[in-house]
Scaffold this motif. Structure first.
Motif, PDB file in Angstrom:
ATOM      1  N   LEU A 146     -13.774  -5.723 -14.030  1.00  0.00           N
ATOM      2  CA  LEU A 146     -12.875  -6.561 -14.752  1.00  0.00           C
ATOM      3  C   LEU A 146     -12.723  -6.777 -16.258  1.00  0.00           C
ATOM      4  CD1 LEU A 146     -10.506  -8.373 -14.052  1.00  0.00           C
ATOM      5  CD2 LEU A 146     -12.008 -10.136 -13.653  1.00  0.00           C
ATOM      6  N   LEU A 147     -14.739  -7.254 -16.402  1.00  0.00           N
ATOM      7  CA  LEU A 147     -15.347  -6.985 -17.904  1.00  0.00           C
ATOM      8  C   LEU A 147     -14.162  -5.884 -18.521  1.00  0.00           C
ATOM      9  CD1 LEU A 147     -15.857  -8.926 -19.857  1.00  0.00           C
ATOM     10  CD2 LEU A 147     -17.809  -8.042 -19.726  1.00  0.00           C
ATOM     11  N   LEU A 153      -7.388  -3.144 -21.663  1.00  0.00           N
ATOM     12  CA  LEU A 153      -6.077  -3.426 -22.423  1.00  0.00           C
ATOM     13  C   LEU A 153      -6.622  -3.903 -23.442  1.00  0.00           C
ATOM     14  CD1 LEU A 153      -4.921  -4.461 -18.907  1.00  0.00           C
ATOM     15  CD2 LEU A 153      -3.762  -2.777 -19.990  1.00  0.00           C
ATOM     16  N   TYR A 154      -6.897  -4.934 -23.924  1.00  0.00           N
ATOM     17  CA  TYR A 154      -7.270  -5.221 -24.961  1.00  0.00           C
ATOM     18  C   TYR A 154      -6.797  -4.466 -26.294  1.00  0.00           C
ATOM     19  CZ  TYR A 154      -8.333  -8.437 -29.789  1.00  0.00           C
ATOM     20  OH  TYR A 154      -8.513  -9.185 -30.676  1.00  0.00           O
ATOM     21  N   ALA A 162      -1.022   1.325 -17.964  1.00  0.00           N
ATOM     22  CA  ALA A 162      -2.519   0.898 -18.909  1.00  0.00           C
ATOM     23  C   ALA A 162      -2.791   0.509 -17.970  1.00  0.00           C
ATOM     24  CB  ALA A 162      -1.907  -0.151 -20.260  1.00  0.00           C
ATOM     25  N   VAL A 163      -2.520  -0.939 -17.521  1.00  0.00           N
ATOM     26  CA  VAL A 163      -2.687  -1.055 -16.459  1.00  0.00           C
ATOM     27  C   VAL A 163      -2.825  -0.075 -14.959  1.00  0.00           C
ATOM     28  CG1 VAL A 163      -2.717  -2.987 -14.304  1.00  0.00           C
ATOM     29  CG2 VAL A 163      -2.040  -3.264 -16.424  1.00  0.00           C
ATOM     30  N   VAL A 164      -2.114   0.610 -14.121  1.00  0.00           N
ATOM     31  CA  VAL A 164      -2.502   1.492 -13.646  1.00  0.00           C
ATOM     32  C   VAL A 164      -3.779   3.055 -14.236  1.00  0.00           C
ATOM     33  CG1 VAL A 164      -1.955   3.492 -12.383  1.00  0.00           C
ATOM     34  CG2 VAL A 164      -0.035   1.545 -12.520  1.00  0.00           C
ATOM     35  N   ILE A 165      -3.537   2.963 -15.464  1.00  0.00           N
ATOM     36  CA  ILE A 165      -4.965   3.780 -16.094  1.00  0.00           C
ATOM     37  C   ILE A 165      -5.810   3.136 -15.665  1.00  0.00           C
ATOM     38  CG2 ILE A 165      -5.922   5.122 -17.665  1.00  0.00           C
ATOM     39  CD1 ILE A 165      -2.886   5.550 -18.261  1.00  0.00           C
ATOM     40  N   VAL A 166      -6.648   1.630 -16.500  1.00  0.00           N
ATOM     41  CA  VAL A 166      -7.111   0.824 -16.430  1.00  0.00           C
ATOM     42  C   VAL A 166      -7.788   0.975 -15.351  1.00  0.00           C
ATOM     43  CG1 VAL A 166      -8.926  -0.964 -17.158  1.00  0.00           C
ATOM     44  CG2 VAL A 166      -6.527   0.593 -19.359  1.00  0.00           C
ATOM     45  N   SER A 234      -3.507  -9.579 -10.586  1.00  0.00           N
ATOM     46  CA  SER A 234      -3.702 -10.392 -10.308  1.00  0.00           C
ATOM     47  C   SER A 234      -4.113 -11.320 -11.373  1.00  0.00           C
ATOM     48  CB  SER A 234      -3.613 -10.911  -8.929  1.00  0.00           C
ATOM     49  OG  SER A 234      -2.704 -10.569  -7.952  1.00  0.00           O
ATOM     50  N   ALA A 235      -5.683 -10.732 -11.537  1.00  0.00           N
ATOM     51  CA  ALA A 235      -6.520 -11.538 -12.424  1.00  0.00           C
ATOM     52  C   ALA A 235      -5.775 -11.190 -13.353  1.00  0.00           C
ATOM     53  CB  ALA A 235      -7.680 -11.243 -11.733  1.00  0.00           C
ATOM     54  N   LEU A 236      -6.110  -9.941 -13.790  1.00  0.00           N
ATOM     55  CA  LEU A 236      -4.945  -9.641 -15.297  1.00  0.00           C
ATOM     56  C   LEU A 236      -4.021 -10.236 -15.933  1.00  0.00           C
ATOM     57  CD1 LEU A 236      -6.274  -5.928 -15.610  1.00  0.00           C
ATOM     58  CD2 LEU A 236      -7.615  -7.530 -16.633  1.00  0.00           C
ATOM     59  N   SER A 237      -2.889 -10.249 -14.858  1.00  0.00           N
ATOM     60  CA  SER A 237      -1.679 -10.604 -14.807  1.00  0.00           C
ATOM     61  C   SER A 237      -1.812 -12.444 -15.513  1.00  0.00           C
ATOM     62  CB  SER A 237      -1.186 -10.469 -14.074  1.00  0.00           C
ATOM     63  OG  SER A 237      -0.508  -9.077 -13.674  1.00  0.00           O
ATOM     64  N   PHE A 238      -2.887 -13.199 -15.111  1.00  0.00           N
ATOM     65  CA  PHE A 238      -2.875 -14.510 -14.859  1.00  0.00           C
ATOM     66  C   PHE A 238      -3.230 -14.462 -16.455  1.00  0.00           C
ATOM     67  CE2 PHE A 238      -5.568 -17.860 -14.528  1.00  0.00           C
ATOM     68  CZ  PHE A 238      -4.554 -19.412 -13.897  1.00  0.00           C
ATOM     69  N   LEU A 239      -4.277 -13.417 -16.870  1.00  0.00           N
ATOM     70  CA  LEU A 239      -5.150 -14.071 -17.741  1.00  0.00           C
ATOM     71  C   LEU A 239      -4.153 -13.246 -18.909  1.00  0.00           C
ATOM     72  CD1 LEU A 239      -8.783 -12.820 -17.658  1.00  0.00           C
ATOM     73  CD2 LEU A 239      -7.832 -14.821 -17.943  1.00  0.00           C
TER      74      LEU A 239
END
Length: 311
Positions: A146-147, A153-154, A162-166, A234-239
Protein backbone atom coordinates in the motif's frame (compact mmCIF):
# COMPACT_ATOMS: atom_id res chain seq x y z
CA UNK A 1 -19.95 -40.81 -38.53
CA UNK A 2 -20.87 -43.30 -35.84
CA UNK A 3 -17.47 -42.80 -34.19
CA UNK A 4 -17.97 -39.02 -34.15
CA UNK A 5 -21.40 -39.38 -32.60
CA UNK A 6 -20.12 -41.74 -29.91
CA UNK A 7 -17.22 -39.41 -29.16
CA UNK A 8 -19.59 -36.43 -28.89
CA UNK A 9 -21.94 -38.42 -26.66
CA UNK A 10 -19.04 -39.39 -24.41
CA UNK A 11 -18.00 -35.74 -24.09
CA UNK A 12 -21.55 -34.69 -23.23
CA UNK A 13 -21.75 -37.38 -20.55
CA UNK A 14 -18.40 -36.26 -19.18
CA UNK A 15 -19.61 -32.66 -19.05
CA UNK A 16 -22.76 -33.74 -17.19
CA UNK A 17 -20.67 -35.63 -14.65
CA UNK A 18 -18.39 -32.61 -14.18
CA UNK A 19 -21.35 -30.27 -13.66
CA UNK A 20 -22.93 -32.70 -11.20
CA UNK A 21 -19.63 -33.08 -9.37
CA UNK A 22 -19.31 -29.29 -9.17
CA UNK A 23 -22.85 -29.07 -7.78
CA UNK A 24 -22.11 -31.67 -5.14
CA UNK A 25 -18.88 -29.97 -4.06
CA UNK A 26 -20.60 -26.59 -3.88
CA UNK A 27 -23.55 -28.03 -1.95
CA UNK A 28 -21.06 -29.44 0.54
CA UNK A 29 -20.22 -25.91 1.75
CA UNK A 30 -23.25 -23.74 2.47
CA UNK A 31 -21.16 -20.62 3.12
CA UNK A 32 -19.43 -21.00 -0.26
CA UNK A 33 -22.78 -21.49 -2.00
CA UNK A 34 -24.26 -18.33 -0.49
CA UNK A 35 -21.03 -16.40 -1.14
CA UNK A 36 -20.93 -17.46 -4.78
CA UNK A 37 -24.57 -16.47 -5.22
CA UNK A 38 -23.85 -13.05 -3.70
CA UNK A 39 -20.84 -12.56 -5.96
CA UNK A 40 -22.90 -13.46 -9.03
CA UNK A 41 -25.60 -10.96 -7.97
CA UNK A 42 -23.03 -8.22 -7.28
CA UNK A 43 -21.27 -8.81 -10.61
CA UNK A 44 -24.62 -8.80 -12.43
CA UNK A 45 -25.55 -5.50 -10.78
CA UNK A 46 -22.14 -4.03 -11.68
CA UNK A 47 -22.52 -5.04 -15.33
CA UNK A 48 -26.16 -4.12 -15.91
CA UNK A 49 -27.00 -1.55 -13.24
CA UNK A 50 -25.02 1.54 -14.40
CA UNK A 51 -26.89 1.61 -17.72
CA UNK A 52 -30.13 2.29 -15.82
CA UNK A 53 -28.90 4.15 -12.74
CA UNK A 54 -26.29 6.62 -14.04
CA UNK A 55 -28.75 9.49 -14.39
CA UNK A 56 -30.24 8.90 -10.94
CA UNK A 57 -26.78 8.70 -9.36
CA UNK A 58 -25.84 12.18 -10.55
CA UNK A 59 -29.20 13.95 -10.10
CA UNK A 60 -28.96 16.61 -7.40
CA UNK A 61 -31.77 17.44 -4.99
CA UNK A 62 -30.55 19.71 -2.20
CA UNK A 63 -33.89 19.42 -0.41
CA UNK A 64 -32.94 15.80 0.34
CA UNK A 65 -29.42 16.46 1.64
CA UNK A 66 -28.36 13.55 3.87
CA UNK A 67 -31.89 12.17 3.85
CA UNK A 68 -32.14 9.32 6.39
CA UNK A 69 -32.59 5.70 5.29
CA UNK A 70 -35.57 3.38 5.68
CA UNK A 71 -38.21 5.96 4.76
CA UNK A 72 -40.77 5.52 1.96
CA UNK A 73 -41.75 9.12 1.50
CA UNK A 74 -38.97 9.87 -1.03
CA UNK A 75 -39.33 6.73 -3.15
CA UNK A 76 -37.49 3.42 -3.21
CA UNK A 77 -34.28 4.96 -4.60
CA UNK A 78 -33.85 6.81 -1.30
CA UNK A 79 -34.58 3.81 0.89
CA UNK A 80 -30.89 3.69 1.91
CA UNK A 81 -30.76 7.46 2.28
CA UNK A 82 -29.06 10.22 0.31
CA UNK A 83 -25.64 11.87 0.34
CA UNK A 84 -24.69 15.49 1.07
CA UNK A 85 -25.98 16.64 -2.33
CA UNK A 86 -29.26 14.77 -2.18
CA UNK A 87 -28.24 11.94 -4.53
CA UNK A 88 -29.78 8.52 -3.81
CA UNK A 89 -27.29 6.09 -2.27
CA UNK A 90 -28.85 3.03 -3.92
CA UNK A 91 -28.18 4.42 -7.39
CA UNK A 92 -24.67 5.52 -6.45
CA UNK A 93 -23.83 2.15 -4.92
CA UNK A 94 -24.92 0.39 -8.11
CA UNK A 95 -22.95 2.73 -10.37
CA UNK A 96 -19.86 2.60 -8.11
CA UNK A 97 -19.82 -1.21 -8.18
CA UNK A 98 -18.60 -1.33 -11.79
CA UNK A 99 -15.37 0.73 -11.42
CA UNK A 100 -14.54 -0.91 -8.10
CA UNK A 101 -14.86 -4.48 -9.41
CA UNK A 102 -13.33 -3.60 -12.78
CA UNK A 103 -10.18 -2.16 -11.23
CA UNK A 104 -9.80 -5.07 -8.81
CA UNK A 105 -10.39 -7.69 -11.52
CA UNK A 106 -8.06 -6.01 -14.02
CA UNK A 107 -5.26 -5.63 -11.46
CA UNK A 108 -5.57 -9.26 -10.35
CA UNK A 109 -5.59 -10.60 -13.93
CA UNK A 110 -2.58 -8.44 -14.86
CA UNK A 111 -0.66 -9.55 -11.76
CA UNK A 112 -1.56 -13.21 -12.32
CA UNK A 113 -0.52 -13.23 -15.97
CA UNK A 114 2.72 -11.29 -15.53
CA UNK A 115 3.67 -12.96 -12.24
CA UNK A 116 2.69 -16.41 -13.49
CA UNK A 117 4.82 -16.09 -16.63
CA UNK A 118 7.82 -14.75 -14.71
CA UNK A 119 7.49 -17.38 -11.98
CA UNK A 120 7.14 -20.16 -14.54
CA UNK A 121 10.26 -18.96 -16.34
CA UNK A 122 12.18 -18.71 -13.06
CA UNK A 123 11.18 -22.19 -11.93
CA UNK A 124 11.64 -24.00 -15.23
CA UNK A 125 14.83 -22.40 -16.57
CA UNK A 126 16.56 -21.65 -13.25
CA UNK A 127 20.04 -20.15 -13.27
CA UNK A 128 20.40 -16.47 -14.13
CA UNK A 129 16.71 -16.04 -15.00
CA UNK A 130 15.70 -17.42 -11.61
CA UNK A 131 18.11 -15.13 -9.75
CA UNK A 132 17.08 -11.98 -11.58
CA UNK A 133 13.34 -12.61 -11.34
CA UNK A 134 13.38 -13.62 -7.69
CA UNK A 135 15.57 -10.67 -6.67
CA UNK A 136 13.10 -8.38 -8.41
CA UNK A 137 10.27 -10.03 -6.49
CA UNK A 138 12.20 -9.65 -3.22
CA UNK A 139 12.68 -5.93 -3.87
CA UNK A 140 8.95 -5.46 -4.48
CA UNK A 141 8.05 -7.45 -1.38
CA UNK A 142 10.48 -5.50 0.80
CA UNK A 143 8.15 -2.47 0.61
CA UNK A 144 4.62 -2.47 2.04
CA UNK A 145 2.38 -2.79 -1.01
CA UNK A 146 0.00 0.00 0.00
CA UNK A 147 2.86 2.38 0.77
CA UNK A 148 4.48 1.59 -2.59
CA UNK A 149 1.15 2.17 -4.35
CA UNK A 150 0.70 5.53 -2.59
CA UNK A 151 4.18 6.67 -3.63
CA UNK A 152 3.74 5.51 -7.24
CA UNK A 153 0.31 7.14 -7.60
CA UNK A 154 1.65 10.36 -6.10
CA UNK A 155 4.25 10.42 -8.88
CA UNK A 156 2.03 9.19 -11.73
CA UNK A 157 -1.13 10.97 -10.71
CA UNK A 158 -4.45 9.34 -9.80
CA UNK A 159 -6.28 7.69 -12.70
CA UNK A 160 -7.94 4.34 -13.36
CA UNK A 161 -5.13 2.95 -15.63
CA UNK A 162 -2.48 4.09 -13.12
CA UNK A 163 -4.33 2.41 -10.24
CA UNK A 164 -4.61 -0.86 -12.21
CA UNK A 165 -0.92 -0.84 -13.18
CA UNK A 166 0.32 0.04 -9.70
CA UNK A 167 -1.86 -2.51 -7.91
CA UNK A 168 -0.94 -5.16 -10.48
CA UNK A 169 2.78 -4.55 -9.96
CA UNK A 170 2.53 -4.59 -6.17
CA UNK A 171 0.68 -7.96 -6.24
CA UNK A 172 3.01 -9.64 -8.78
CA UNK A 173 5.49 -11.16 -6.27
CA UNK A 174 2.78 -13.43 -4.83
CA UNK A 175 2.14 -15.06 -8.20
CA UNK A 176 5.86 -15.19 -9.04
CA UNK A 177 6.58 -17.19 -5.91
CA UNK A 178 3.60 -19.52 -6.34
CA UNK A 179 4.31 -20.21 -10.02
CA UNK A 180 8.01 -20.75 -9.34
CA UNK A 181 7.38 -23.21 -6.51
CA UNK A 182 4.85 -25.17 -8.59
CA UNK A 183 7.04 -25.30 -11.71
CA UNK A 184 10.11 -26.36 -9.68
CA UNK A 185 8.11 -29.31 -8.39
CA UNK A 186 6.52 -30.26 -11.71
CA UNK A 187 9.63 -30.03 -13.89
CA UNK A 188 11.22 -32.94 -12.02
CA UNK A 189 8.23 -35.25 -12.50
CA UNK A 190 8.60 -38.41 -14.56
CA UNK A 191 6.11 -37.36 -17.26
CA UNK A 192 8.18 -34.22 -17.95
CA UNK A 193 11.29 -36.36 -18.37
CA UNK A 194 9.32 -38.62 -20.71
CA UNK A 195 8.25 -35.63 -22.78
CA UNK A 196 11.83 -34.45 -23.07
CA UNK A 197 12.96 -37.93 -24.07
CA UNK A 198 10.25 -38.03 -26.73
CA UNK A 199 11.68 -34.87 -28.27
CA UNK A 200 9.13 -32.32 -27.06
CA UNK A 201 10.32 -28.74 -27.24
CA UNK A 202 10.47 -26.43 -24.25
CA UNK A 203 7.57 -24.37 -25.54
CA UNK A 204 5.36 -27.45 -25.75
CA UNK A 205 6.43 -28.75 -22.35
CA UNK A 206 5.69 -25.39 -20.70
CA UNK A 207 2.45 -24.75 -22.55
CA UNK A 208 0.94 -28.25 -22.57
CA UNK A 209 2.36 -30.07 -19.57
CA UNK A 210 3.26 -27.47 -16.91
CA UNK A 211 0.94 -24.47 -17.36
CA UNK A 212 -2.36 -26.45 -17.02
CA UNK A 213 -1.14 -27.84 -13.70
CA UNK A 214 -0.10 -24.45 -12.35
CA UNK A 215 -3.18 -22.55 -13.51
CA UNK A 216 -5.66 -23.94 -10.91
CA UNK A 217 -3.37 -22.88 -8.06
CA UNK A 218 -2.93 -19.42 -9.57
CA UNK A 219 -6.68 -19.04 -9.99
CA UNK A 220 -7.23 -19.97 -6.35
CA UNK A 221 -4.65 -17.40 -5.25
CA UNK A 222 -6.22 -14.81 -7.56
CA UNK A 223 -9.66 -15.37 -6.05
CA UNK A 224 -8.24 -14.81 -2.58
CA UNK A 225 -6.16 -11.84 -3.74
CA UNK A 226 -9.19 -10.18 -5.33
CA UNK A 227 -10.47 -9.14 -1.91
CA UNK A 228 -7.07 -7.69 -0.95
CA UNK A 229 -6.82 -5.70 -4.18
CA UNK A 230 -10.35 -4.36 -3.81
CA UNK A 231 -9.58 -3.25 -0.26
CA UNK A 232 -6.35 -1.61 -1.46
CA UNK A 233 -8.22 0.26 -4.21
CA UNK A 234 -10.81 1.41 -1.70
CA UNK A 235 -8.06 2.61 0.64
CA UNK A 236 -6.37 4.55 -2.18
CA UNK A 237 -9.68 6.14 -3.20
CA UNK A 238 -10.35 6.99 0.45
CA UNK A 239 -6.96 8.76 0.60
CA UNK A 240 -7.67 10.66 -2.62
CA UNK A 241 -5.12 8.77 -4.75
CA UNK A 242 -7.52 6.41 -6.49
CA UNK A 243 -10.57 7.18 -8.57
CA UNK A 244 -11.34 10.89 -8.74
CA UNK A 245 -14.74 12.63 -9.06
CA UNK A 246 -16.90 12.64 -11.12
CA UNK A 247 -16.03 8.92 -11.31
CA UNK A 248 -17.41 6.72 -8.57
CA UNK A 249 -16.13 3.87 -6.43
CA UNK A 250 -17.12 2.44 -3.09
CA UNK A 251 -13.93 3.72 -1.48
CA UNK A 252 -14.57 7.21 -2.79
CA UNK A 253 -18.11 7.07 -1.38
CA UNK A 254 -16.75 6.13 2.05
CA UNK A 255 -14.34 9.07 1.84
CA UNK A 256 -17.17 11.42 0.83
CA UNK A 257 -19.12 10.54 3.96
CA UNK A 258 -16.36 10.78 6.54
CA UNK A 259 -17.28 14.38 7.39
CA UNK A 260 -20.82 13.27 8.26
CA UNK A 261 -20.13 10.22 10.42
CA UNK A 262 -21.88 11.71 13.44
CA UNK A 263 -24.84 13.25 11.61
CA UNK A 264 -25.29 11.03 8.52
CA UNK A 265 -23.51 7.77 9.23
CA UNK A 266 -25.34 5.97 6.42
CA UNK A 267 -23.39 7.86 3.72
CA UNK A 268 -20.24 5.88 4.59
CA UNK A 269 -21.89 2.80 6.08
CA UNK A 270 -23.48 1.37 2.94
CA UNK A 271 -20.43 1.53 0.63
CA UNK A 272 -18.30 0.18 3.48
CA UNK A 273 -20.76 -2.66 3.93
CA UNK A 274 -20.66 -3.37 0.16
CA UNK A 275 -16.85 -3.60 0.33
CA UNK A 276 -17.04 -5.90 3.36
CA UNK A 277 -19.69 -8.16 1.81
CA UNK A 278 -17.84 -8.52 -1.50
CA UNK A 279 -14.46 -9.13 0.12
CA UNK A 280 -15.88 -11.69 2.56
CA UNK A 281 -17.72 -13.53 -0.23
CA UNK A 282 -14.56 -13.64 -2.36
CA UNK A 283 -12.56 -15.03 0.57
CA UNK A 284 -15.10 -17.76 1.29
CA UNK A 285 -15.27 -18.76 -2.40
CA UNK A 286 -11.47 -18.87 -2.62
CA UNK A 287 -11.33 -21.12 0.45
CA UNK A 288 -13.88 -23.44 -1.19
CA UNK A 289 -11.85 -23.48 -4.42
CA UNK A 290 -8.71 -24.39 -2.49
CA UNK A 291 -10.45 -27.40 -0.95
CA UNK A 292 -12.35 -28.43 -4.09
CA UNK A 293 -9.21 -28.40 -6.27
CA UNK A 294 -7.07 -30.36 -3.81
CA UNK A 295 -7.71 -34.14 -4.06
CA UNK A 296 -6.38 -34.57 -0.52
CA UNK A 297 -9.02 -32.22 0.95
CA UNK A 298 -11.94 -32.71 -1.45
CA UNK A 299 -13.46 -35.45 0.70
CA UNK A 300 -14.57 -32.80 3.19
CA UNK A 301 -17.07 -31.52 0.63
CA UNK A 302 -18.11 -34.93 -0.68
CA UNK A 303 -18.69 -36.73 2.61
CA UNK A 304 -22.24 -35.33 3.06
CA UNK A 305 -23.43 -36.72 -0.24
CA UNK A 306 -21.46 -39.88 -0.91
CA UNK A 307 -19.82 -41.09 -4.08
CA UNK A 308 -23.12 -42.15 -5.68
CA UNK A 309 -24.22 -38.54 -6.04
CA UNK A 310 -21.12 -37.63 -8.03
CA UNK A 311 -21.72 -40.19 -10.74
Amino acid sequence: MADKRSHLSARVRGLRVSINHFRVLLAGDAFAFVSLALLVIIIGIAVIGPAYMSDFATALDLSLRNAPPFTDENGWLFWLGADALGRPLIARLIVAAQPTLLIATSAVIAAMLAGGILGLAAGYFGGLADNVIMRMADVLMSFPSLLLAIFALYVLGPSIPAVVIVLGITRMPIYIRVARAESLSIREQLFIESARAAGARRRRIIGVHITPLILPTLLTVATLDFANVMLAESALSFLGLGIQPPELSWGLMVAAGRDYLTSAWWVSLWPGFAILLTALSANLVSNWLRIAMDPRLRWRLERRWGDSDVE
